[in-house]
Write an enzyme that holds these catalytic residues in place. Sequence first.
Site, PDB file in Angstrom:
ATOM      1  N   HIS A  91      40.663   4.396 -60.997  1.00 30.53           N
ATOM      2  CA  HIS A  91      39.717   3.799 -60.903  1.00 30.53           C
ATOM      3  C   HIS A  91      39.132   2.672 -61.145  1.00 30.53           C
ATOM      4  O   HIS A  91      38.843   2.853 -62.730  1.00 30.53           O
ATOM      5  CB  HIS A  91      38.562   4.628 -60.444  1.00 30.53           C
ATOM      6  CG  HIS A  91      39.420   6.363 -59.795  1.00 30.53           C
ATOM      7  ND1 HIS A  91      38.758   7.956 -60.019  1.00 30.53           N
ATOM      8  CD2 HIS A  91      39.880   6.926 -59.188  1.00 30.53           C
ATOM      9  CE1 HIS A  91      39.834   8.555 -59.484  1.00 30.53           C
ATOM     10  NE2 HIS A  91      40.398   8.063 -59.384  1.00 30.53           N
ATOM     11  N   TYR A 154      32.216   9.402 -70.943  1.00 27.63           N
ATOM     12  CA  TYR A 154      31.905   8.498 -70.371  1.00 27.63           C
ATOM     13  C   TYR A 154      30.463   7.706 -69.831  1.00 27.63           C
ATOM     14  O   TYR A 154      30.098   8.504 -69.462  1.00 27.63           O
ATOM     15  CB  TYR A 154      32.856   7.634 -69.565  1.00 27.63           C
ATOM     16  CG  TYR A 154      32.831   8.300 -68.143  1.00 27.63           C
ATOM     17  CD1 TYR A 154      32.805   8.077 -66.852  1.00 27.63           C
ATOM     18  CD2 TYR A 154      34.054   9.488 -67.732  1.00 27.63           C
ATOM     19  CE1 TYR A 154      33.001   8.671 -66.010  1.00 27.63           C
ATOM     20  CE2 TYR A 154      34.222  10.609 -66.695  1.00 27.63           C
ATOM     21  CZ  TYR A 154      33.509   9.828 -65.387  1.00 27.63           C
ATOM     22  OH  TYR A 154      33.520  10.936 -64.746  1.00 27.63           O
TER      23      TYR A 154
END
Length: 506
Positions: A91, A154
Site C-alpha cells: 500500500h 507506524y
Amino acid sequence: MTGQAASGQQAVIPAAEAAAGIGFARPLAVTEPGPIPGLLVVDLPVHGDNRGWFKENWQREKMLAAGLPDFGPVQNNVSFNASAGTTRGIHAEPWDKFVSVATGRIFGAWVDLREGPTFGTVFTAELDPSRAVFVPRGVGNAFQTLEDGTAYSYLVNDHWSADAQAQYTFLNLADETAAIDWPIPLERAELSDKDRAHPRLDAVVPMPPCKTLVLGANGQLGRALRAAYDGGGNGSGNSSVVFATRAELDLADPAAVAAFDWSGYGTVINAAAHTAVDAAETGQGRRDAWAANVTGVAALARACLEHRLVLVHVSSDYVFDGGPDAGAGDGAGFGAGRAETEPVAPLGVYGQTKAAADAIVSVLPKHYILRTSWVVGEGANFVATMASLAGRGISPSVVDDQVGRLTFTRDLAEGIRHLLDTGAPYGTYNLTNAGEPMSWARIAAEVYAATGHDPAAVTGVSTAEYFAGKQAAPRPANSVLDLSKIRSTGFEPEDQLVRLREYLQR
C-alpha cells in the site's frame, strides 16, 4: 545495504544481522540505503536487562539531529499479527510513515510507486525492535511476520479518512516485476482477499507528486509563474501546479482559507498582495492592506503549518526605511545593498503590513520569503508608463533621490522555481535583477534612450518636490538589496538593463 534504482531490483539487509536477535548494541543512526529516494533506515538503541528491554521508539529531537526529517506525525497505528507468515500490503499512502516493530520480527518490502525514474524500485529488510524505516509519501509498504505475536507500529503525518484511502496506490504482493523474495512463499502465507486482488506493476497508476498552489494567479507575478511552469497556459501544461485567482481563493477572507481543501498540496506560492502603496495610507486602504497582507497571510501560514506545506511568500524593499545614507550619487556608494538579516524599519502602512507578514511567515518550519523591489511585469508598471510618455513626446519629471534595482517578474518567477527545485535552505532571500543601482530618473532616461527618444527629456526631481501637495506614502530612499545569498544557491539574476531592453522590444 545495497540496491539499484531500477524496476524490479532489490536491496536487502542480510537476515544474519537479525538472526542473532535484537540489536542491543546499535547506536541511534539514520542511513539512506540508496535505491528509493527518501526512504531511510533507522537503527534504534534498545536497552535490556533481566526484566526485558526498553527503547525510545520516537524521539523527535535526537532523530532530527541524526538526519530524520521533521515529518510531524499526527496518528499512531499498531497492527497485531497472531501468526508468522501474515503478509500485508503493498500500500502506498498519501502521507509519510515511520514504521517499526514493537515486538517480534518482520520481513519488510517497500516499492517506489511514485511518478519518476525510480518507479518500481524495491527495497527489503528485516526489522526487529532495534530497527525502523522512514517511508516517504507514495512508497508502497508491505511486511511479512517472521514470528508469532508480532506487533507492527507506524506513525503517520496525516489523519486516516475514507477520502484519504481513495488516494492510495496498490501493488500486488506477487508482482513478477518487483519479484519480492518473500521468506514464506505467498501460497503458504496469510493474505487478505483485497491484497490478493491488487494490480500488477504494469497496471499501476503512479502516485503523482504533491501539487503546488499559486495564489494571485492573475497578477504580474502570477502570470510570470504561469510562464515559468507551463509556458503561460492556465495550468494545463503542468498538472502539478494549480493557479488560483482571488475569486477562487481570497486571502482577505480567513474563512475561505480555512475551508480550502489542502490535501494533495505540498507547496503554496503566495503571489497575492495589496500593493496600492499610496491608497494604503487612507482609512479604507489601511484596512484593505492589513486584511490582505497580514490577516490573510496569517490564515495562510496557519493552514501551511497544519498541513506541513512549504510557503513561498513575496515581500518588499518597503520593509526598510532606506537608511540615512540613501539617495546620493544615483547609486554610487551603496555597496552590496541591504542584507536579509538587516532589521526591518518600515516607513508607511504598506511596508508595515509586509514586515508583519514576514514575521508571521518566518516562524514556519518550511518557508521562503523573497524580498524584492521595483517590480516590472505584464500590466501597468513604471517602465510601461515611461515608454508611453516617450511615445507621446512628453517630457516627465521623475524622482532622482530614490535608488534601487528593477525586478522583472520573469526573473522573480524563475528564482522562486529555482529555490523550490533545488531544495535550497529555507529562509529569507533578496531577489532583484542585477546591475548598477539606479534612480527612477535614470531608469526613465534608459527607457527613453532604448525606445529611440532623447533621454535628456527626463528631468530629475526630489521625492519631496514630486509629491508636494499629494497624498502619498513614504518611500525608502535606498532600495538596493544584497544578492549574495540567492547567488550562493546557484541562481544568477540577469542585469536589469538587459531585461529592460528585452521588455521594451516586446
